[in-house]
Design a protein around this motif. Sequence first.
Motif, PDB file in Angstrom:
ATOM      1  N   LEU A  74       8.910  56.727  54.707  1.00 36.48           N
ATOM      2  CA  LEU A  74       8.024  57.988  55.678  1.00 36.48           C
ATOM      3  C   LEU A  74       9.625  56.988  56.963  1.00 36.48           C
ATOM      4  O   LEU A  74       9.084  56.151  57.727  1.00 36.48           O
ATOM      5  CB  LEU A  74       7.018  57.590  56.417  1.00 36.48           C
ATOM      6  N   GLY A  75      10.255  57.912  57.656  1.00 37.71           N
ATOM      7  CA  GLY A  75      11.338  57.551  58.920  1.00 37.71           C
ATOM      8  C   GLY A  75      10.714  58.285  60.238  1.00 37.71           C
ATOM      9  O   GLY A  75      10.543  59.814  59.872  1.00 37.71           O
ATOM     10  N   VAL A  76      10.518  58.342  61.616  1.00 41.31           N
ATOM     11  CA  VAL A  76      10.195  58.766  62.540  1.00 41.31           C
ATOM     12  C   VAL A  76      10.811  58.525  63.630  1.00 41.31           C
ATOM     13  O   VAL A  76      11.273  57.182  63.846  1.00 41.31           O
ATOM     14  CB  VAL A  76       8.414  58.090  62.677  1.00 41.31           C
ATOM     15  N   CYS A  77      11.076  59.197  64.396  1.00 39.26           N
ATOM     16  CA  CYS A  77      12.131  59.670  65.114  1.00 39.26           C
ATOM     17  C   CYS A  77      13.013  58.725  65.280  1.00 39.26           C
ATOM     18  O   CYS A  77      14.228  58.954  64.185  1.00 39.26           O
ATOM     19  CB  CYS A  77      11.232  59.122  66.612  1.00 39.26           C
ATOM     20  N   ASN A  78      12.979  57.597  66.009  1.00 37.88           N
ATOM     21  CA  ASN A  78      14.608  56.584  65.441  1.00 37.88           C
ATOM     22  C   ASN A  78      14.464  56.175  64.033  1.00 37.88           C
ATOM     23  O   ASN A  78      15.538  56.459  63.480  1.00 37.88           O
ATOM     24  CB  ASN A  78      14.364  55.328  66.530  1.00 37.88           C
ATOM     25  N   ILE A  84       6.333  64.501  71.007  1.00 43.26           N
ATOM     26  CA  ILE A  84       7.453  63.556  70.950  1.00 43.26           C
ATOM     27  C   ILE A  84       7.981  62.767  71.651  1.00 43.26           C
ATOM     28  O   ILE A  84       6.790  62.306  71.935  1.00 43.26           O
ATOM     29  CB  ILE A  84       8.521  64.853  70.278  1.00 43.26           C
ATOM     30  N   ALA A  85       9.146  61.843  71.764  1.00 47.65           N
ATOM     31  CA  ALA A  85       9.533  61.058  72.074  1.00 47.65           C
ATOM     32  C   ALA A  85      11.007  60.704  72.051  1.00 47.65           C
ATOM     33  O   ALA A  85      11.161  60.098  71.712  1.00 47.65           O
ATOM     34  CB  ALA A  85       8.846  59.793  72.840  1.00 47.65           C
ATOM     35  N   HIS A  86      11.877  61.617  72.575  1.00 46.87           N
ATOM     36  CA  HIS A  86      12.909  61.577  72.365  1.00 46.87           C
ATOM     37  C   HIS A  86      14.093  61.423  72.757  1.00 46.87           C
ATOM     38  O   HIS A  86      13.872  63.131  73.710  1.00 46.87           O
ATOM     39  CB  HIS A  86      13.142  61.890  70.525  1.00 46.87           C
ATOM     40  N   PRO A  96       9.790  52.994  61.527  1.00 49.97           N
ATOM     41  CA  PRO A  96       9.719  53.423  62.829  1.00 49.97           C
ATOM     42  C   PRO A  96      10.631  54.014  64.149  1.00 49.97           C
ATOM     43  O   PRO A  96      11.428  53.895  64.051  1.00 49.97           O
ATOM     44  CB  PRO A  96       8.643  52.403  63.730  1.00 49.97           C
ATOM     45  N   GLY A  97       9.985  54.882  65.135  1.00 52.92           N
ATOM     46  CA  GLY A  97      10.937  55.000  66.101  1.00 52.92           C
ATOM     47  C   GLY A  97      10.823  53.800  67.252  1.00 52.92           C
ATOM     48  O   GLY A  97       9.941  53.013  67.134  1.00 52.92           O
ATOM     49  N   GLY A  98      11.116  54.315  68.036  1.00 49.12           N
ATOM     50  CA  GLY A  98      11.496  53.084  69.196  1.00 49.12           C
ATOM     51  C   GLY A  98      13.330  53.179  69.429  1.00 49.12           C
ATOM     52  O   GLY A  98      13.887  54.460  69.273  1.00 49.12           O
ATOM     53  N   PHE A  99      14.093  52.296  69.632  1.00 47.93           N
ATOM     54  CA  PHE A  99      15.361  52.671  70.238  1.00 47.93           C
ATOM     55  C   PHE A  99      16.206  51.344  69.407  1.00 47.93           C
ATOM     56  O   PHE A  99      16.771  50.490  70.156  1.00 47.93           O
ATOM     57  CB  PHE A  99      15.502  52.412  71.890  1.00 47.93           C
ATOM     58  N   ARG A 157      11.989  64.209  47.142  1.00 45.76           N
ATOM     59  CA  ARG A 157      10.305  65.281  47.925  1.00 45.76           C
ATOM     60  C   ARG A 157       9.475  63.532  48.407  1.00 45.76           C
ATOM     61  O   ARG A 157       8.582  63.720  48.582  1.00 45.76           O
ATOM     62  CB  ARG A 157       9.857  66.266  47.505  1.00 45.76           C
ATOM     63  N   ARG A 158      10.474  62.657  48.168  1.00 48.65           N
ATOM     64  CA  ARG A 158       9.816  61.642  47.946  1.00 48.65           C
ATOM     65  C   ARG A 158       9.857  60.781  49.415  1.00 48.65           C
ATOM     66  O   ARG A 158       9.656  59.401  49.601  1.00 48.65           O
ATOM     67  CB  ARG A 158      10.064  60.334  47.672  1.00 48.65           C
ATOM     68  N   VAL A 159      11.010  61.209  49.806  1.00 49.47           N
ATOM     69  CA  VAL A 159      10.991  60.923  51.571  1.00 49.47           C
ATOM     70  C   VAL A 159      11.084  61.704  52.804  1.00 49.47           C
ATOM     71  O   VAL A 159      12.431  63.169  52.201  1.00 49.47           O
ATOM     72  CB  VAL A 159      13.235  60.100  52.053  1.00 49.47           C
ATOM     73  N   LEU A 160      10.624  61.557  53.879  1.00 42.98           N
ATOM     74  CA  LEU A 160       9.895  62.081  55.016  1.00 42.98           C
ATOM     75  C   LEU A 160      10.670  62.359  56.165  1.00 42.98           C
ATOM     76  O   LEU A 160      10.721  60.982  56.311  1.00 42.98           O
ATOM     77  CB  LEU A 160       8.829  63.035  54.842  1.00 42.98           C
ATOM     78  N   GLY A 161      11.907  61.977  57.146  1.00 44.97           N
ATOM     79  CA  GLY A 161      12.477  62.048  58.026  1.00 44.97           C
ATOM     80  C   GLY A 161      11.909  62.761  58.996  1.00 44.97           C
ATOM     81  O   GLY A 161      11.644  64.275  59.161  1.00 44.97           O
ATOM     82  N   MET A 162      10.756  62.682  60.223  1.00 47.16           N
ATOM     83  CA  MET A 162      10.471  63.484  61.892  1.00 47.16           C
ATOM     84  C   MET A 162      10.683  62.890  62.602  1.00 47.16           C
ATOM     85  O   MET A 162      10.451  61.930  62.497  1.00 47.16           O
ATOM     86  CB  MET A 162       9.078  64.242  61.094  1.00 47.16           C
ATOM     87  N   MET A 163      11.387  63.804  63.643  1.00 42.81           N
ATOM     88  CA  MET A 163      11.367  63.731  65.138  1.00 42.81           C
ATOM     89  C   MET A 163      10.202  63.589  65.801  1.00 42.81           C
ATOM     90  O   MET A 163       9.706  62.581  66.601  1.00 42.81           O
ATOM     91  CB  MET A 163      11.869  64.379  65.711  1.00 42.81           C
ATOM     92  N   PRO A 164       8.722  63.931  65.413  1.00 39.73           N
ATOM     93  CA  PRO A 164       7.425  64.192  65.957  1.00 39.73           C
ATOM     94  C   PRO A 164       7.177  62.295  65.297  1.00 39.73           C
ATOM     95  O   PRO A 164       7.235  61.837  64.516  1.00 39.73           O
ATOM     96  CB  PRO A 164       6.628  64.478  65.667  1.00 39.73           C
TER      97      PRO A 164
END
Length: 222
Positions: free
Chosen positions: A83-87, A140-142, A48-51, A186-193
Amino acid sequence: MHAAVLVFPGSNCDRDLAVAFERAGAQVSMVWHKDTGLPDGVDIVGIPGGFSYGDYLRCGAIAANSPICGALKAHVDRGGFALGVCNGFQVLTETRLLPGALRRNAGLKYICKPVALRVETADSAFTAGYAQGDEITVPIAHHDGNYYVDELTLNALRDQDRVAFRYVYNPNDSVDDIAGVLSENRRVLGMMPHPERMAEAAHGGTDGQAMFRALMDQLATA
């Protein structure tokens, strides 16, 4: 579908991501960063996202050395989804599960707002719920969302159709307007939004919902 959501000190979107998975029909387990293994039968790991760890040093660098990331790498190495989002995207680059790095935004300011994304490929479990060329709105939040890869890697991402999303209006100077990338398999996705922040009507929009529903459908037949 069984999803595991990793939790690091400083994670602040872990519950949001878990709820998005649950609303799509998944069983969800929360996994603490000091754990050394994932629950049995996990289909997808959410970072997940965060810090994480306060974003000290490079964002995601300390989290990438947490005990649980050994299990994350093993899961991906045997063909598991992540799936990795933001952080979480930053963690995926620091673990070398995705190429590139996330640098400070060009304006050196934290940005938090809805942005327009263009779906660049529908050929993945994450994007199968969209059509190529669709424009969606996702927040987005980064502060460190400026995605960078060298020219050779960028050409490979283009040639292999691994750019999942691009910004319609680039908010952070990411190379080639890239907002999300896929692994070679194609089984790992990273995205900032944050698609989990646009997954139900109460959020002000549902453009992220299709990602989680598509994952359910795709993983059921994977």
